[in-house]
Each structure stands twice: as structure tokens, then as C-alpha cells.
Enzyme design. Structure first.
Site, PDB file in Angstrom:
ATOM      1  N   SER A 132       4.476   9.423  -6.543  1.00  0.00           N
ATOM      2  CA  SER A 132       5.400   8.382  -6.096  1.00  0.00           C
ATOM      3  C   SER A 132       6.339   7.990  -7.221  1.00  0.00           C
ATOM      4  O   SER A 132       5.945   7.982  -8.402  1.00  0.00           O
ATOM      5  CB  SER A 132       4.568   7.161  -5.681  1.00  0.00           C
ATOM      6  OG  SER A 132       5.392   6.045  -5.540  1.00  0.00           O
ATOM      7  N   TYR A 156      -2.120   1.060  -7.842  1.00  0.00           N
ATOM      8  CA  TYR A 156      -1.672   2.203  -7.032  1.00  0.00           C
ATOM      9  C   TYR A 156      -0.867   3.168  -7.887  1.00  0.00           C
ATOM     10  O   TYR A 156      -1.157   4.376  -7.928  1.00  0.00           O
ATOM     11  CB  TYR A 156      -0.837   1.700  -5.842  1.00  0.00           C
ATOM     12  CG  TYR A 156      -0.108   2.808  -5.122  1.00  0.00           C
ATOM     13  CD1 TYR A 156      -0.803   3.829  -4.485  1.00  0.00           C
ATOM     14  CD2 TYR A 156       1.291   2.845  -5.100  1.00  0.00           C
ATOM     15  CE1 TYR A 156      -0.132   4.851  -3.833  1.00  0.00           C
ATOM     16  CE2 TYR A 156       1.965   3.861  -4.449  1.00  0.00           C
ATOM     17  CZ  TYR A 156       1.257   4.865  -3.818  1.00  0.00           C
ATOM     18  OH  TYR A 156       1.925   5.889  -3.188  1.00  0.00           O
ATOM     19  N   LYS A 160      -1.802   7.146  -9.289  1.00  0.00           N
ATOM     20  CA  LYS A 160      -0.980   8.364  -9.145  1.00  0.00           C
ATOM     21  C   LYS A 160      -0.708   8.983 -10.514  1.00  0.00           C
ATOM     22  O   LYS A 160      -0.752  10.208 -10.677  1.00  0.00           O
ATOM     23  CB  LYS A 160       0.346   8.023  -8.451  1.00  0.00           C
ATOM     24  CG  LYS A 160       0.199   7.616  -6.993  1.00  0.00           C
ATOM     25  CD  LYS A 160      -0.221   8.800  -6.132  1.00  0.00           C
ATOM     26  CE  LYS A 160      -0.362   8.438  -4.674  1.00  0.00           C
ATOM     27  NZ  LYS A 160      -0.923   9.522  -3.857  1.00  0.00           N
TER      28      LYS A 160
HETATM   29  P1  NAD Z   1      -0.501   7.620   5.443  1.00  0.00           P
HETATM   30  O1  NAD Z   1      -1.447   6.499   5.223  1.00  0.00           O
HETATM   31  O2  NAD Z   1       0.302   7.630   6.691  1.00  0.00           O
HETATM   32  O3  NAD Z   1      -1.281   9.016   5.359  1.00  0.00           O
HETATM   33  C1  NAD Z   1      -2.397   9.206   4.514  1.00  0.00           C
HETATM   34  C2  NAD Z   1      -3.472   9.903   5.326  1.00  0.00           C
HETATM   35  O4  NAD Z   1      -4.598  10.121   4.482  1.00  0.00           O
HETATM   36  C3  NAD Z   1      -3.959   9.088   6.526  1.00  0.00           C
HETATM   37  O5  NAD Z   1      -3.972   9.909   7.676  1.00  0.00           O
HETATM   38  C4  NAD Z   1      -5.363   8.644   6.131  1.00  0.00           C
HETATM   39  O6  NAD Z   1      -6.204   8.556   7.263  1.00  0.00           O
HETATM   40  C5  NAD Z   1      -5.767   9.758   5.190  1.00  0.00           C
HETATM   41  N1  NAD Z   1      -6.746   9.352   4.170  1.00  0.00           N
HETATM   42  C6  NAD Z   1      -6.741   8.257   3.374  1.00  0.00           C
HETATM   43  N2  NAD Z   1      -7.788   8.274   2.551  1.00  0.00           N
HETATM   44  C7  NAD Z   1      -8.475   9.413   2.818  1.00  0.00           C
HETATM   45  C8  NAD Z   1      -9.658  10.003   2.300  1.00  0.00           C
HETATM   46  N3  NAD Z   1     -10.349   9.409   1.322  1.00  0.00           N
HETATM   47  N4  NAD Z   1     -10.079  11.174   2.815  1.00  0.00           N
HETATM   48  C9  NAD Z   1      -9.391  11.785   3.820  1.00  0.00           C
HETATM   49  N5  NAD Z   1      -8.269  11.274   4.349  1.00  0.00           N
HETATM   50  C10 NAD Z   1      -7.818  10.102   3.856  1.00  0.00           C
HETATM   51  O7  NAD Z   1       0.444   7.686   4.159  1.00  0.00           O
HETATM   52  P2  NAD Z   1       1.777   8.518   3.915  1.00  0.00           P
HETATM   53  O8  NAD Z   1       2.913   7.559   3.909  1.00  0.00           O
HETATM   54  O9  NAD Z   1       1.836   9.712   4.784  1.00  0.00           O
HETATM   55  O10 NAD Z   1       1.542   8.945   2.401  1.00  0.00           O
HETATM   56  C11 NAD Z   1       0.994  10.208   2.071  1.00  0.00           C
HETATM   57  C12 NAD Z   1       0.882  10.303   0.566  1.00  0.00           C
HETATM   58  O11 NAD Z   1       2.162  10.074  -0.017  1.00  0.00           O
HETATM   59  C13 NAD Z   1      -0.057   9.257  -0.055  1.00  0.00           C
HETATM   60  O12 NAD Z   1      -0.795   9.875  -1.082  1.00  0.00           O
HETATM   61  C14 NAD Z   1       0.883   8.222  -0.619  1.00  0.00           C
HETATM   62  O13 NAD Z   1       0.326   7.547  -1.728  1.00  0.00           O
HETATM   63  C15 NAD Z   1       2.081   9.069  -1.019  1.00  0.00           C
HETATM   64  N6  NAD Z   1       3.344   8.309  -1.039  1.00  0.00           N
HETATM   65  C16 NAD Z   1       3.750   7.654   0.099  1.00  0.00           C
HETATM   66  C17 NAD Z   1       4.928   6.895   0.065  1.00  0.00           C
HETATM   67  C18 NAD Z   1       5.386   6.126   1.265  1.00  0.00           C
HETATM   68  O14 NAD Z   1       6.193   5.185   1.122  1.00  0.00           O
HETATM   69  N7  NAD Z   1       4.968   6.481   2.480  1.00  0.00           N
HETATM   70  C19 NAD Z   1       5.688   6.819  -1.123  1.00  0.00           C
HETATM   71  C20 NAD Z   1       5.248   7.529  -2.228  1.00  0.00           C
HETATM   72  C21 NAD Z   1       4.073   8.269  -2.184  1.00  0.00           C
HETATM   73  N1  UFG Z   2      11.744  -5.720   1.579  1.00  0.00           N
HETATM   74  C1  UFG Z   2      12.224  -6.869   2.171  1.00  0.00           C
HETATM   75  N2  UFG Z   2      11.548  -7.351   3.251  1.00  0.00           N
HETATM   76  C2  UFG Z   2      10.432  -6.754   3.764  1.00  0.00           C
HETATM   77  C3  UFG Z   2       9.961  -5.562   3.154  1.00  0.00           C
HETATM   78  C4  UFG Z   2      10.631  -5.080   2.043  1.00  0.00           C
HETATM   79  O1  UFG Z   2      13.212  -7.433   1.728  1.00  0.00           O
HETATM   80  O2  UFG Z   2       9.872  -7.258   4.740  1.00  0.00           O
HETATM   81  C5  UFG Z   2      12.472  -5.163   0.421  1.00  0.00           C
HETATM   82  C6  UFG Z   2      11.621  -5.096  -0.835  1.00  0.00           C
HETATM   83  O3  UFG Z   2      11.705  -6.311  -1.538  1.00  0.00           O
HETATM   84  C7  UFG Z   2      12.281  -3.936  -1.561  1.00  0.00           C
HETATM   85  C8  UFG Z   2      12.808  -3.037  -0.451  1.00  0.00           C
HETATM   86  O4  UFG Z   2      12.826  -3.835   0.728  1.00  0.00           O
HETATM   87  O5  UFG Z   2      13.367  -4.412  -2.277  1.00  0.00           O
HETATM   88  C9  UFG Z   2      11.935  -1.828  -0.214  1.00  0.00           C
HETATM   89  O6  UFG Z   2      10.596  -2.266  -0.061  1.00  0.00           O
HETATM   90  P1  UFG Z   2       9.444  -1.313   0.491  1.00  0.00           P
HETATM   91  O7  UFG Z   2       8.199  -2.130   0.538  1.00  0.00           O
HETATM   92  O8  UFG Z   2       9.891  -0.662   1.745  1.00  0.00           O
HETATM   93  O9  UFG Z   2       9.373  -0.180  -0.606  1.00  0.00           O
HETATM   94  P2  UFG Z   2       9.105  -0.234  -2.172  1.00  0.00           P
HETATM   95  O10 UFG Z   2      10.329   0.269  -2.841  1.00  0.00           O
HETATM   96  O11 UFG Z   2       8.590  -1.550  -2.600  1.00  0.00           O
HETATM   97  O12 UFG Z   2       7.899   0.802  -2.343  1.00  0.00           O
HETATM   98  C10 UFG Z   2       7.831   2.021  -1.596  1.00  0.00           C
HETATM   99  C11 UFG Z   2       6.371   2.297  -1.242  1.00  0.00           C
HETATM  100  C12 UFG Z   2       5.573   2.595  -2.469  1.00  0.00           C
HETATM  101  C13 UFG Z   2       6.227   3.714  -3.209  1.00  0.00           C
HETATM  102  C14 UFG Z   2       7.664   3.399  -3.513  1.00  0.00           C
HETATM  103  C15 UFG Z   2       8.290   4.610  -4.128  1.00  0.00           C
HETATM  104  O13 UFG Z   2       5.823   1.169  -0.567  1.00  0.00           O
HETATM  105  O14 UFG Z   2       4.284   3.002  -2.089  1.00  0.00           O
HETATM  106  O15 UFG Z   2       8.374   3.070  -2.333  1.00  0.00           O
HETATM  107  O16 UFG Z   2       9.567   4.359  -4.507  1.00  0.00           O
HETATM  108  F1  UFG Z   2       5.561   3.928  -4.357  1.00  0.00           F
END
Ligand code: NAD
Ligand code: UFG
Length: 346
Positions: A132, A156, A160
Site C-alpha cells: 500500500s 496497518y 505491510k
Molecule cells: P478485501 O477485504 O476486500 O479482500 C481481502 C480478502 O482477504 C477478503 O476476501 C478476506 O475475506 C480475505 N482474508 C482476510 N484475512 C484472511 C486470512 N487470514 N486468510 C484468508 N483470507 C483472508 O480487501 P481489498 O481491498 O481487496 O484488499 C486486498 C489487499 O490489498 C489487502 O492486502 C489490502 O491490505 C491491500 N490494499 C488495499 C487497499 C484498498 O484501499 N482497498 C489499498 C492498499 C492496499
Molecule cells: N474522507 C472524507 N470522508 C469520508 C471518508 C474519507 O472526507 O467519509 C477523506 C479522507 O479524509 C481522505 C480521503 O477522503 O482525505 C480518502 O480517504 P480514504 O479513507 O478513502 O483513503 P485513504 O487515503 O485514507 O487510505 C486508503 C486506504 C488505505 C490505503 C491507502 C493507500 O484506506 O488502506 O488508501 O493510499 F493504505
């Protein structure tokens, strides 16, 4: 019994019923890979497999398993012999990680170690890892390049970063090991056919799902966290990237991992910064009516502005994000309004 010694190369997708994983399964299958999903469905459901099948014409193989379960992961690898793994499985709430750090180190770090141990049972590991942009913390310079110092500000983010360090050590120890670490910026959007999107259990904390809730009347107004940041309109700026662009990048990443060993760390973003209020306006256009919002206090831990330098992704993966903010909002809104779609935010 080994299930698939021949046929299309099989990719183990941990967390494959989750948001990014499910879209990646579609693209992997469409690119000719076989897919084996391993997921404990703690933040998804098995029904996602039907949505993947409806779009791509094939239902992935599925094992309900926890990635931390060493015996289960070893048995899966012994049985199916995947050529590579894409490791999405994990937990991802910044706020929850501050309250419950051990849950984050356990799921994200221990889970990665267990998966790696399984993947090295029959040779060197070949892995694409979901990291991330949060590993960077407060940026010194923009756009963020992969060599920027890592200063994650939550458990978190640190979980990572720790996995990234483990993967680098693994590749130093084993010159045949192959790892592509992908640092996602802000994934949003849904598959354009409307049947697949983000269906978390519970109410998510991210901006885009909240916009969907306001647009569909499930929430009265969006709370915008602060309008006094040093950005053009005072609201935070992020690099939103369409989940289908991300999914396509994973196909390129797995090909790279299969082709040449070593460790590569790659940003996945568009390179464009978009403010909260710009996204509110784009979503209002997508849903066809204005979205009420109120400015509230800043959210603790938010960084004012960051966006990716996408140059390395272009160079190493031949990948550039193609979809813009209006497509992200259109696809997100279509998913919410598709009757067969699996759930919708909140
Ligand atoms: P998500 O929660 O939709 O998907 C994660 C999946 O992993 C889920 O289906 C959950 O059931 C499964 N899971 C969780 N823990 C597990 C375990 N111990 N064993 C087996 N399965 C497990 O999340 P996502 O948004 O698809 O994110 C996927 C990956 O990308 C994550 O590692 C997350 O940290 C990373 N990531 C996501 C974002 C974001 O904003 N969505 C940003 C940066 C990084
Ligand atoms: N925000 C609002 N109102 C809300 C939700 C969010 O104003 O109800 C704002 C936040 O303050 C931020 C922006 O929208 O400025 C984006 O917020 P998000 O929560 O959507 O995303 P973040 O950038 O905080 O973080 C996301 C994921 C993290 C990941 C990161 C990577 O949640 O897991 O992007 O860039 F690590």
C-alpha cells in the site's frame, strides 16, 4: 493427489473473493491463467465466485482456508501446485489497526510467512504481494517514487512494510525467488458490467463507498474531513485508481514474476491527484443529482496530499492506468444499482 499438473498455469489467489482479488481473478482467467482462490471469507462471500464466473465464463477453483493455517496452506500447495501466488489476503483498516495492532501483525505478517512457507515447498517462491502507498507516510517529495523513505504511521502500514522487508530478505537468500510488490494508491470503482464491485461486510471507512451510500440515500450527507489542508480547495488529495486498471496490472505483474527472479517494488497509481470535493462532484455527475456534504474536523492521521509516480509501472510492467475519475464513479454507481450485484456499500 495433484489436481492440475497440466493445463493453464495455475495462480493461487489468496483473498481472491475480496474486492481487488475478485476483479483480478476475472482478468487472470481472461488472460488464460487458471485461478485457485484461497480465502477465509471474513470480509467477502463465496457468492463472489459466481459473479466472477458470470463475467469471465469460468468459476475459479476455491478452497476456504485461512492463510495463517500452515497445514491448510501446505495441503493446498501440495494438491494444486500453483506456479505463483498473488497475496491479497489480509486486513486493511488503518483505524482498526491502531486499536488492535496484533490482529494486523497476525493476519498480514504471520499470514504472509505461512503462505511463503507453503509456496517454497516445491521450489523457489514466486509471489505478487499487495502492499500500500500508506507505507510512505508523510511525503517529502511528490510524486511519490518507490525509493522514497518508508515511514508508515499505523500498525496497518507497518505490517505491510514488514512483509516488504521479509520479501526482500527472501530474494537475497534465494536468487531464484521472484517477488513483485505492488503499492496501491487509492483503489476505487467496479467491474463495468455491474456484477462485481466492493462488497465489504459492515460499513467501510473509505470515501468512495461513503459517496455511494449518500448517492443512494442510505446516508444523509458525506462528512468531509477537513477543508483547511494546503491543497487547492483545502480538502485532501489522493491518487484514485480504477480497480480494473489494478486488476490488469496484476496480470502483468504475475507475468513479470514468472519470467525473471528478483524483487521489484512498483507503485500502482495514475499519477494524478484528486481532491475530496472533486470526487464528490464527479460522483454527483455519475448519479445525476447533487450530493449533500458537510465539512467536519480533520480525521486523525490523514496526509494532506499524495500521488504516485507511475513511471516504474510503465517501464517494468508496460502498464499505465487508462480509466479516469468519471469512469471510476460511473462504474461504482452502476454496481450499486445492479440488482444482481453482490451487496453494496452498507
Ligand atoms: P478485501 O477485504 O476486500 O479482500 C481481502 C480478502 O482477504 C477478503 O476476501 C478476506 O475475506 C480475505 N482474508 C482476510 N484475512 C484472511 C486470512 N487470514 N486468510 C484468508 N483470507 C483472508 O480487501 P481489498 O481491498 O481487496 O484488499 C486486498 C489487499 O490489498 C489487502 O492486502 C489490502 O491490505 C491491500 N490494499 C488495499 C487497499 C484498498 O484501499 N482497498 C489499498 C492498499 C492496499
Ligand atoms: N474522507 C472524507 N470522508 C469520508 C471518508 C474519507 O472526507 O467519509 C477523506 C479522507 O479524509 C481522505 C480521503 O477522503 O482525505 C480518502 O480517504 P480514504 O479513507 O478513502 O483513503 P485513504 O487515503 O485514507 O487510505 C486508503 C486506504 C488505505 C490505503 C491507502 C493507500 O484506506 O488502506 O488508501 O493510499 F493504505
Amino acid at each position: 493427489m495433484i489436481v492440475q499438473p497440466s493445463g493453464p498455469p495455475l495462480i493461487l489467489v489468496s483473498g481472491g473473493t475480496g474486492y481487488i482479488g475478485s476483479h483480478t481473478c476475472v482478468c487472470l482467467q481472461q488472460a488464460g491463467f487458471g485461478v485457485l482462490v484461497g480465502d477465509n471469507v471474513t470480509n467477502s462471500s463465496e457468492g463472489v465466485l459466481s459473479a466472477i464466473a458470470a463475467i469471465s465464463g469460468r468459476r475459479p477453483l476455491f478452497e476456504q482456508a485461512d492463510v495463517r493455517d500452515a497445514a491448510a496452506m501446505a495441503a493446498i500447495v501440495d494438491r494444486y501446485r500453483p506456479v505463483a501466488a498473488i497475496h491479497f489476503a489480509g486486513v486493511k483498516s488503518v483505524a482498526e489497526s491502531v486499536r488492535d495492532p496484533l490482529k494486523y501483525y497476525d493476519n498480514n505478517v504471520s499470514g504472509s510467512l505461512t503462505l511463503l512457507a507453503a509456496m517454497t515447498r516445491h521450489g523457489s517462491a514466486c509471489l505478487v504481494f499487495s502492499s500500500s502507498a500508506t507505507v510512505y507516510g508523510e511525503p517529502d517529495t511528490l510524486p511519490l517514487q518507490e525509493g522514497h523513505p518508508l515511514r508508515p504511521e499505523s500498525a496497518y502500514g507497518r505490517s505491510k512494510m514488514v512483509v516488504e522487508l521479509i520479501l526482500a530478505d527472501l530474494c537475497t537468500a534465494d536468487p531464484d525467488a521472484s517477488v513483485v510488490t505492488l503499492r496501491y494508491f487509492n483503489p476505487v470503482g467496479a467491474h463495468p458490467d455491474g456484477g462485481l464491485g466492493e462488497s465489504p461486510l459492515g460499513i467501510p471507512e473509505n470515501l468512495m463507498p461513503h459517496l455511494g451510500r449518500v448517492a443512494s440515500g442510505k446516508a444523509a450527507a458525506l462528512s468531509v474531513f477537513g477543508d483547511d489542508y494546503p491543497t487547492p480547495d483545502g480538502t485532501c488529495v489522493r491518487d484514485y485508481v480504477h480497480v480494473m486498471d489494478l486488476a490488469e496490472a496484476h496480470v502483468a505483474a504475475v507475468r513479470l514474476a514468472l519470467q525473471c527472479p528478483g524483487v521489484r517494488v512498483i507503485n500502482l497509481g495514475t499519477g494524478l491527484g484528486v481532491s475530496v470535493l472533486s470526487l464528490v462532484r464527479a460522483y454527483a455527475t455519475a448519479c445525476g443529482h447533487p450530493l449533500p456534504y458537510q465539512i467536519v474536523a480533520r480525521r486523525a492521521g490523514d496526509v494532506a496530499c499524495y500521488y504516485a509516480d507511475p513511471e516504474r509501472a510503465s517501464h517494468l510492467l508496460g502498464w499505465t492506468a487508462r480509466r479516469g475519475v468519471s469512469e471510476m464513479c460511473d462504474d461504482s454507481w452502476r454496481f450499486i444499482n445492479t440488482p444482481t450485484a453482490l451487496g453494496s456499500p452498507g
